[in-house]
Enzyme design. Structure first.
Site, PDB file in Angstrom:
ATOM      1  N   ASN A   1      44.918  35.909  41.746  1.00  0.00           N
ATOM      2  CA  ASN A   1      43.911  36.660  42.500  1.00  0.00           C
ATOM      3  C   ASN A   1      42.577  36.547  41.771  1.00  0.00           C
ATOM      4  O   ASN A   1      42.371  37.174  40.729  1.00  0.00           O
ATOM      5  CB  ASN A   1      44.340  38.128  42.611  1.00  0.00           C
ATOM      6  CG  ASN A   1      43.302  38.982  43.321  1.00  0.00           C
ATOM      7  OD1 ASN A   1      42.412  38.468  43.991  1.00  0.00           O
ATOM      8  ND2 ASN A   1      43.404  40.289  43.160  1.00  0.00           N
ATOM      9  N   TRP A   2      41.652  35.768  42.335  1.00  0.00           N
ATOM     10  CA  TRP A   2      40.369  35.534  41.690  1.00  0.00           C
ATOM     11  C   TRP A   2      39.428  36.723  41.815  1.00  0.00           C
ATOM     12  O   TRP A   2      38.388  36.759  41.158  1.00  0.00           O
ATOM     13  CB  TRP A   2      39.687  34.305  42.294  1.00  0.00           C
ATOM     14  CG  TRP A   2      40.411  33.020  42.068  1.00  0.00           C
ATOM     15  CD1 TRP A   2      41.574  32.833  41.370  1.00  0.00           C
ATOM     16  CD2 TRP A   2      40.027  31.738  42.555  1.00  0.00           C
ATOM     17  NE1 TRP A   2      41.936  31.504  41.399  1.00  0.00           N
ATOM     18  CE2 TRP A   2      40.998  30.808  42.122  1.00  0.00           C
ATOM     19  CE3 TRP A   2      38.964  31.266  43.318  1.00  0.00           C
ATOM     20  CZ2 TRP A   2      40.936  29.447  42.424  1.00  0.00           C
ATOM     21  CZ3 TRP A   2      38.898  29.916  43.630  1.00  0.00           C
ATOM     22  CH2 TRP A   2      39.871  29.012  43.178  1.00  0.00           C
ATOM     23  N   LYS A   3      39.733  37.644  42.712  1.00  0.00           N
ATOM     24  CA  LYS A   3      38.855  38.786  42.977  1.00  0.00           C
ATOM     25  C   LYS A   3      37.449  38.270  43.350  1.00  0.00           C
ATOM     26  O   LYS A   3      37.351  37.253  44.027  1.00  0.00           O
ATOM     27  CB  LYS A   3      38.857  39.752  41.793  1.00  0.00           C
ATOM     28  CG  LYS A   3      40.278  40.181  41.418  1.00  0.00           C
ATOM     29  CD  LYS A   3      40.336  41.280  40.396  1.00  0.00           C
ATOM     30  CE  LYS A   3      41.784  41.626  40.085  1.00  0.00           C
ATOM     31  NZ  LYS A   3      41.900  42.783  39.164  1.00  0.00           N
TER      32      LYS A   3
ATOM     33  N   HIS B   1      45.750  45.952  47.664  1.00  0.00           N
ATOM     34  CA  HIS B   1      45.500  45.871  46.222  1.00  0.00           C
ATOM     35  C   HIS B   1      44.940  47.204  45.731  1.00  0.00           C
ATOM     36  O   HIS B   1      44.241  47.911  46.466  1.00  0.00           O
ATOM     37  CB  HIS B   1      44.531  44.733  45.915  1.00  0.00           C
ATOM     38  CG  HIS B   1      44.418  44.411  44.463  1.00  0.00           C
ATOM     39  ND1 HIS B   1      43.615  45.125  43.598  1.00  0.00           N
ATOM     40  CD2 HIS B   1      45.023  43.460  43.712  1.00  0.00           C
ATOM     41  CE1 HIS B   1      43.725  44.627  42.388  1.00  0.00           C
ATOM     42  NE2 HIS B   1      44.574  43.623  42.415  1.00  0.00           N
TER      43      HIS B   1
ATOM     44  N   GLU C   1      42.555  47.955  43.942  1.00  0.00           N
ATOM     45  CA  GLU C   1      41.098  48.068  44.030  1.00  0.00           C
ATOM     46  C   GLU C   1      40.666  48.409  45.448  1.00  0.00           C
ATOM     47  O   GLU C   1      39.669  49.122  45.650  1.00  0.00           O
ATOM     48  CB  GLU C   1      40.453  46.773  43.545  1.00  0.00           C
ATOM     49  CG  GLU C   1      40.623  46.584  42.050  1.00  0.00           C
ATOM     50  CD  GLU C   1      40.507  45.148  41.574  1.00  0.00           C
ATOM     51  OE1 GLU C   1      40.705  44.918  40.372  1.00  0.00           O
ATOM     52  OE2 GLU C   1      40.226  44.253  42.405  1.00  0.00           O
TER      53      GLU C   1
ATOM     54  N   GLU D   1      52.067  46.485  40.893  1.00  0.00           N
ATOM     55  CA  GLU D   1      50.943  46.401  39.963  1.00  0.00           C
ATOM     56  C   GLU D   1      50.621  47.795  39.437  1.00  0.00           C
ATOM     57  O   GLU D   1      49.895  48.548  40.080  1.00  0.00           O
ATOM     58  CB  GLU D   1      49.719  45.768  40.628  1.00  0.00           C
ATOM     59  CG  GLU D   1      49.420  46.273  42.048  1.00  0.00           C
ATOM     60  CD  GLU D   1      47.982  46.019  42.468  1.00  0.00           C
ATOM     61  OE1 GLU D   1      47.368  45.100  41.950  1.00  0.00           O
ATOM     62  OE2 GLU D   1      47.484  46.785  43.308  1.00  0.00           O
TER      63      GLU D   1
ATOM     64  N   GLY E   1      43.950  44.896  33.932  1.00  0.00           N
ATOM     65  CA  GLY E   1      42.727  44.690  33.169  1.00  0.00           C
ATOM     66  C   GLY E   1      42.677  45.419  31.846  1.00  0.00           C
ATOM     67  O   GLY E   1      41.669  45.365  31.142  1.00  0.00           O
TER      68      GLY E   1
ATOM     69  N   SER F   1      47.893  42.608  33.595  1.00  0.00           N
ATOM     70  CA  SER F   1      47.726  42.007  32.262  1.00  0.00           C
ATOM     71  C   SER F   1      48.784  40.931  31.979  1.00  0.00           C
ATOM     72  O   SER F   1      49.306  40.823  30.867  1.00  0.00           O
ATOM     73  CB  SER F   1      47.744  43.093  31.178  1.00  0.00           C
ATOM     74  OG  SER F   1      46.659  43.990  31.349  1.00  0.00           O
TER      75      SER F   1
ATOM     76  N   GLY G   1      42.884  38.495  35.803  1.00  0.00           N
ATOM     77  CA  GLY G   1      41.918  37.834  34.923  1.00  0.00           C
ATOM     78  C   GLY G   1      42.370  36.493  34.392  1.00  0.00           C
ATOM     79  O   GLY G   1      41.579  35.543  34.313  1.00  0.00           O
TER      80      GLY G   1
END
Length: 263
Positions: A12-14, A104, A106, A174, A180, A220, A242
């Site tokens: 997932n590149w966000k 997600h 976020e 998640e 992160g 992570s 990430g």
């Protein structure tokens, strides 16, 4: 019920990488996996670029006949209409997307997405032939208050209530407290929750659905810890954040079978 579930490593590149950067990234990733003689039938690899990159990724994957999969980071519950800024599942399907991330953490945190909305988006994805990657997970406060698995299982339960038994979905656990943070859940913690999620799928949709549904861990994830997660029976891959922006690291995560003996 024994079913062979092909592991999925999803990046997932966000909100990172523009369409030109995405082309360079996918080329490098494909070359790296090719040089390593990666077997895509053994471990499926998918990337989730921003919407503006998808056409470029589609063109490259098609032209070079790459085995990489790709998908959207979200979609609308609506198919079309006066919904400024929304992206229809029909648009993603027209770009040959295989997957779409839904719910997600976020999106839940910053956009107020509810379990009910996430269920409707999941149905919309299936309506357009996309495989939804449904994200569930708890905050540190949730974990302390309710214990492990209670919140993720409840979140998933709302989605499962809207599905038919033959629905093709992927579930991603998640833990919000791990995303992160650099501090992943332990493999044992991931297995405990993923096992509970599989049990909830069995209860809602039947043993066959539970046996074939892939459940990923996200939070992570890196090359140094992926093999530990993948040793557990109910962890079928990873949703990588990430680390998916580093070609070498992400390719190494995808090659986790080579690390299993050392984990």
């Amino acid at each position: 019920m024994a079913v062979n579930r092909t592991p999925l490593i999803a990046g997932n590149w966000k909100m990172n990488l523009d369409h030109l950067q995405s082309i360079a990234f996918v080329q490098k990733l494909a070359w790296s996996l090719r040089d390593a003689k990666h077997d895509y039938s053994e471990v499926e690899v998918a990337v989730f670029p921003p919407f503006t990159d998808l056409r470029s990724v589609q063109t490259l994957v098609t032209a070079d006949k790459l085995d990489l999969r790709y998908g959207g980071q979200d979609l609308s519950e609506h198919d079309s209409g006066a919904y400024t800024g929304e992206v229809s599942g029909a648009f993603l399907a027209a770009l040959d997307c295989r997957y779409v991330i839904i719910g997600h953490s976020e999106r839940r945190q910053y956009h107020g997405e509810t379990d009910e909305l996430i269920a409707r988006k999941t149905v919309a994805a299936l309506r357009h032939g996309l495989v939804p990657v449904v994200c569930v997970g708890e905050t540190a406060e949730d974990l302390e208050k309710h214990g492990p698995s209670a919140v993720p299982v409840a979140q998933l339960g709302v989605v499962l209530a809207a599905l038919e038994a033959d629905a093709d979905v992927v579930v991603a656990y998640e833990p919000v407290w791990a995303i992160g943070s650099g501090q992943a859940a332990t493999p044992e913690q991931a297995q405990q929750v993923c096992g509970a999620l599989r049990a909830s799928i069995a209860e809602a949709l039947g043993d066959e659905a539970a046996a074939r549904t892939r459940i990923l861990y996200g939070g992570s994830v890196k090359a140094a810890n992926i093999a530990g997660f993948m040793k557990h029976k109910d962890v079928d891959g990873a949703l990588v954040g990430g680390a998916s922006l580093d070609v070498g690291e992400f390719a190494s995560i995808a090659r986790f079978p080579k690390h299993v003996g050392t984990a």
